[in-house]
Design a protein around this motif. Structure first.
Motif, PDB file in Angstrom:
ATOM      1  N   CYS A  84       0.848  -1.199   0.000  1.00 33.72           N
ATOM      2  CA  CYS A  84       0.000   0.000   0.000  1.00 33.72           C
ATOM      3  C   CYS A  84       0.883   1.249   0.000  1.00 33.72           C
ATOM      4  O   CYS A  84       1.988   1.234   0.547  1.00 33.72           O
ATOM      5  CB  CYS A  84      -0.848   0.063   1.269  1.00 33.72           C
ATOM      6  SG  CYS A  84      -1.942  -1.334   1.515  1.00 33.72           S
ATOM      7  N   GLY A  85       0.350   2.323  -0.533  1.00 31.37           N
ATOM      8  CA  GLY A  85       0.979   3.638  -0.411  1.00 31.37           C
ATOM      9  C   GLY A  85       2.393   3.672  -0.968  1.00 31.37           C
ATOM     10  O   GLY A  85       2.675   3.179  -2.070  1.00 31.37           O
ATOM     11  N   THR A  86       3.267   4.255  -0.172  1.00 30.70           N
ATOM     12  CA  THR A  86       4.663   4.395  -0.602  1.00 30.70           C
ATOM     13  C   THR A  86       5.302   3.038  -0.887  1.00 30.70           C
ATOM     14  O   THR A  86       6.075   2.898  -1.837  1.00 30.70           O
ATOM     15  CB  THR A  86       5.424   5.165   0.497  1.00 30.70           C
ATOM     16  OG1 THR A  86       5.049   6.544   0.383  1.00 30.70           O
ATOM     17  CG2 THR A  86       6.917   5.048   0.362  1.00 30.70           C
ATOM     18  N   ALA A  87       4.974   2.044  -0.072  1.00 32.37           N
ATOM     19  CA  ALA A  87       5.551   0.710  -0.284  1.00 32.37           C
ATOM     20  C   ALA A  87       5.104   0.152  -1.646  1.00 32.37           C
ATOM     21  O   ALA A  87       5.842  -0.585  -2.309  1.00 32.37           O
ATOM     22  CB  ALA A  87       5.132  -0.221   0.851  1.00 32.37           C
ATOM     23  N   SER A  97       6.203  -3.693   3.373  1.00 33.68           N
ATOM     24  CA  SER A  97       5.510  -2.885   4.373  1.00 33.68           C
ATOM     25  C   SER A  97       6.517  -2.363   5.389  1.00 33.68           C
ATOM     26  O   SER A  97       7.277  -3.142   5.961  1.00 33.68           O
ATOM     27  CB  SER A  97       4.449  -3.742   5.081  1.00 33.68           C
ATOM     28  OG  SER A  97       3.853  -3.031   6.136  1.00 33.68           O
ATOM     29  N   GLN A  98       6.519  -1.070   5.580  1.00 28.74           N
ATOM     30  CA  GLN A  98       7.387  -0.499   6.609  1.00 28.74           C
ATOM     31  C   GLN A  98       7.008  -1.075   7.975  1.00 28.74           C
ATOM     32  O   GLN A  98       7.829  -1.646   8.672  1.00 28.74           O
ATOM     33  CB  GLN A  98       7.237   1.038   6.595  1.00 28.74           C
ATOM     34  CG  GLN A  98       8.183   1.821   7.490  1.00 28.74           C
ATOM     35  CD  GLN A  98       7.853   1.774   8.964  1.00 28.74           C
ATOM     36  OE1 GLN A  98       8.713   1.440   9.792  1.00 28.74           O
ATOM     37  NE2 GLN A  98       6.619   2.075   9.321  1.00 28.74           N
ATOM     38  N   SER A  99       5.727  -0.920   8.343  1.00 31.06           N
ATOM     39  CA  SER A  99       5.279  -1.310   9.677  1.00 31.06           C
ATOM     40  C   SER A  99       5.149  -2.818   9.834  1.00 31.06           C
ATOM     41  O   SER A  99       5.276  -3.349  10.933  1.00 31.06           O
ATOM     42  CB  SER A  99       3.915  -0.672   9.966  1.00 31.06           C
ATOM     43  OG  SER A  99       2.958  -1.172   9.031  1.00 31.06           O
ATOM     44  N   THR A 137       0.126  -3.342   8.230  1.00 30.16           N
ATOM     45  CA  THR A 137      -0.942  -2.774   7.408  1.00 30.16           C
ATOM     46  C   THR A 137      -2.010  -3.843   7.125  1.00 30.16           C
ATOM     47  O   THR A 137      -1.693  -4.922   6.610  1.00 30.16           O
ATOM     48  CB  THR A 137      -0.343  -2.215   6.105  1.00 30.16           C
ATOM     49  OG1 THR A 137       0.588  -1.202   6.475  1.00 30.16           O
ATOM     50  CG2 THR A 137      -1.406  -1.629   5.192  1.00 30.16           C
ATOM     51  N   VAL A 166       4.903  10.475   9.650  1.00 28.69           N
ATOM     52  CA  VAL A 166       3.840   9.746   8.960  1.00 28.69           C
ATOM     53  C   VAL A 166       4.189   9.579   7.478  1.00 28.69           C
ATOM     54  O   VAL A 166       3.917   8.548   6.867  1.00 28.69           O
ATOM     55  CB  VAL A 166       2.483  10.462   9.168  1.00 28.69           C
ATOM     56  CG1 VAL A 166       1.440   9.950   8.194  1.00 28.69           C
ATOM     57  CG2 VAL A 166       2.012  10.261  10.605  1.00 28.69           C
ATOM     58  N   ALA A 167       4.813  10.593   6.912  1.00 29.49           N
ATOM     59  CA  ALA A 167       5.241  10.497   5.517  1.00 29.49           C
ATOM     60  C   ALA A 167       6.522   9.662   5.463  1.00 29.49           C
ATOM     61  O   ALA A 167       7.538  10.020   6.036  1.00 29.49           O
ATOM     62  CB  ALA A 167       5.498  11.889   4.952  1.00 29.49           C
ATOM     63  N   SER A 168       6.437   8.554   4.787  1.00 30.09           N
ATOM     64  CA  SER A 168       7.569   7.628   4.734  1.00 30.09           C
ATOM     65  C   SER A 168       8.683   8.192   3.852  1.00 30.09           C
ATOM     66  O   SER A 168       8.429   8.660   2.748  1.00 30.09           O
ATOM     67  CB  SER A 168       7.067   6.298   4.173  1.00 30.09           C
ATOM     68  OG  SER A 168       8.080   5.343   4.230  1.00 30.09           O
ATOM     69  N   LYS A 189       3.808  12.287  -1.574  1.00 33.27           N
ATOM     70  CA  LYS A 189       4.418  13.073  -0.488  1.00 33.27           C
ATOM     71  C   LYS A 189       3.827  14.479  -0.462  1.00 33.27           C
ATOM     72  O   LYS A 189       3.502  15.024   0.588  1.00 33.27           O
ATOM     73  CB  LYS A 189       5.939  13.192  -0.647  1.00 33.27           C
ATOM     74  CG  LYS A 189       6.771  11.979  -0.384  1.00 33.27           C
ATOM     75  CD  LYS A 189       6.949  11.623   1.067  1.00 33.27           C
ATOM     76  CE  LYS A 189       5.925  10.585   1.466  1.00 33.27           C
ATOM     77  NZ  LYS A 189       6.288   9.209   1.218  1.00 33.27           N
ATOM     78  N   GLU A 227       0.246  14.418   0.878  1.00 38.17           N
ATOM     79  CA  GLU A 227       0.164  14.034   2.296  1.00 38.17           C
ATOM     80  C   GLU A 227       0.494  15.174   3.243  1.00 38.17           C
ATOM     81  O   GLU A 227      -0.194  15.368   4.230  1.00 38.17           O
ATOM     82  CB  GLU A 227       1.168  12.906   2.594  1.00 38.17           C
ATOM     83  CG  GLU A 227       0.726  11.538   2.204  1.00 38.17           C
ATOM     84  CD  GLU A 227       1.651  10.464   2.779  1.00 38.17           C
ATOM     85  OE1 GLU A 227       2.830  10.414   2.364  1.00 38.17           O
ATOM     86  OE2 GLU A 227       1.204   9.704   3.638  1.00 38.17           O
TER      87      GLU A 227
HETATM   88  O1  M6R Z   1       3.611   0.346   6.931  1.00 47.97           O
HETATM   89  P1  M6R Z   1       3.339   0.235   5.463  1.00 47.97           P
HETATM   90  O2  M6R Z   1       4.579   0.374   4.643  1.00 47.97           O
HETATM   91  O3  M6R Z   1       2.603  -1.018   5.107  1.00 47.97           O
HETATM   92  O4  M6R Z   1       2.409   1.457   5.117  1.00 47.97           O
HETATM   93  C1  M6R Z   1       1.888   1.611   3.830  1.00 47.97           C
HETATM   94  C2  M6R Z   1       1.286   2.982   3.646  1.00 47.97           C
HETATM   95  O5  M6R Z   1       0.248   3.193   4.573  1.00 47.97           O
HETATM   96  C3  M6R Z   1       2.323   4.083   3.800  1.00 47.97           C
HETATM   97  O6  M6R Z   1       3.396   3.924   2.919  1.00 47.97           O
HETATM   98  C4  M6R Z   1       1.686   5.463   3.544  1.00 47.97           C
HETATM   99  O7  M6R Z   1       1.305   5.576   2.197  1.00 47.97           O
HETATM  100  C5  M6R Z   1       2.648   6.577   3.956  1.00 47.97           C
HETATM  101  N1  M6R Z   1       1.936   7.564   4.716  1.00 47.97           N
HETATM  102  C6  M6R Z   1       3.342   7.216   2.798  1.00 47.97           C
HETATM  103  O8  M6R Z   1       4.110   8.319   3.139  1.00 47.97           O
END
Ligand code: M6R
Length: 362
Positions: free
Chosen positions: A54-57, A101-103, A106, A152-154, A239, A242
């Motif tokens: 999702c998102g940046t990932a 996924s960063q976290s 998700t 919050v912004a990756s 970015k 956001e």
């Molecule tokens: O933790 P994750 O990498 O799974 O999160 C995915 C997105 O929610 C995350 O990248 C989101 O788009 C960021 N806010 C981007 O800056």
């Protein structure tokens, strides 16, 4: 602790040379050969990859598609997790599913992973949080070594995801006999040098701050890129949305004349990401179409690319590097533009409205 920075995001942008270096060392412990964690992965045992995030990932996955296809000749499908999970796509035999996924928490990405259990031949996870749910439920965990990301912004997680995905694609190419030992050694040596190059790109910070005062006046900003620069353009637009709340969209530059060019007038800044690679001429000709309609072009390229382009509204010059590595480098000005535009607008950079760091509900 913001380490002397005004925002976590600023700190995390500045940390990138160091954490990218850590990711590279983790995957190349002896300095010149790739060693994947936990016994690695057999890329000759699969015929295709499915990348989901999702998102940046997700933009990291879109970038990786170019790398896996071009370097390893491995067909790749990429999907956003929320679409993938409900479409219930067929997963052919000999498909590896890779989740980024960063976290690692998700909700949609985790559900997509669970859908692949028992269908994909293996499940890989590229995560920052190695103890996360996504990591626990995967066959092979590939940590990105970005360290805790608070903004919050990756930012640093994105460039570390890219670094690890590029190393994986190079390893896939090596195993599948698609890259010569000389070319591989050359790319790996340039990769080792990348943290220093990224450090130089941070020198564009002051200029990005200056131009962002002007971007902050805009209602809409467009980002254009081709090939590997297309996903980076999308990341730049995300970015910008956001944290500055300015409407921003990215287009593959070849798509411009299929519709979006109707948006161009003298009020719309257009950020064009175009290193002087094999696609440069094509992108620059799209850029000229924008300028012919009064669009204000901010060109991001290397010095040869800036020189060849002639006069544009503004430009940011980056070091010249191997085209394969450009996504990681060009992510930096994308982040810096959004960061400084948000500061110019006075928005909450680290905690933008309506957003959570980790989206653990659908
Ligand atoms: O933790 P994750 O990498 O799974 O999160 C995915 C997105 O929610 C995350 O990248 C989101 O788009 C960021 N806010 C981007 O800056």
């Amino acid at each position: 602790d913001k380490g002397g920075h005004k925002h976590f995001m600023g700190k995390e942008i500045a940390e990138q040379p160091r954490v990218i270096g850590e990711a590279i060392r983790a995957y190349m412990p002896d300095g010149d050969t790739i060693a994947l964690p936990d016994g690695g992965f057999d890329f000759t045992a699969v015929d295709r990859l499915t990348l989901v995030a999702c998102g940046t990932a997700y933009y990291a996955c879109l970038t990786a598609k170019y790398w896996f296809e071009q370097l390893a000749r491995l067909p790749v499908e990429v999907d956003v997790a929320s679409e993938f999970r409900y479409r219930e796509p067929p997963i052919p035999a000999r498909t590896a599913a890779l989740f980024v996924s960063q976290s690692g928490e998700t909700a949609d990405t985790l559900a997509a992973l669970r859908y692949c259990e028992g269908k994909a031949s293996s499940i890989l996870a590229v995560v920052n949080v190695a103890e996360s749910s996504i990591a626990r439920e995967s066959d092979l965990v590939l940590p990105i070594h970005a360290g805790v990301e608070v903004g919050v912004a990756s930012t640093k997680a994105f460039t570390c995801q890219l670094t690890v995905l590029l190393i994986l694609a190079l390893e896939a190419a090596r195993q599948r006999g698609e890259i010569s030992p000389e070319r591989l050694a050359d790319v790996l040596s340039q990769l080792r040098n990348l943290p220093a190059v990224i450090g130089n790109a941070l020198d564009t910070d002051a200029f990005a701050a200056h131009v962002s005062n002007e971007l902050a006046e805009a209602q809409d900003v467009l980002f254009l890129g081709r090939g590997l620069m297309f996903p980076i353009a999308m990341e730049g637009a995300l970015k910008m949305k956001e944290i500055s709340y300015i409407h921003a969209e990215a287009y593959a530059s070849g798509e411009l004349k299929h519709g979006p060019i109707a948006l161009i007038d003298s009020h719309v800044p257009v950020v064009v990401m175009a290193p002087r690679d094999a696609l440069y001429d094509k992108t620059v000709s799209n850029m000229q179409e924008v300028m012919a309609r009064g669009g204000k072009v901010l060109l991001i390229s290397d010095s040869a690319g800036i020189e060849q382009a002639g006069e544009v509204w503004r430009s940011i010059t980056l070091p010249r590097i191997d085209p394969l590595l450009t996504p990681i480098l060009y992510a930096l000005p994308a982040q810096l533009l959004a960061y400084h535009t948000a500061i110019a607008k006075g928005t909450d950079v680290d905690q933008p409205r309506n957003l959570a760091k980790s989206v653990t509900v659908e």
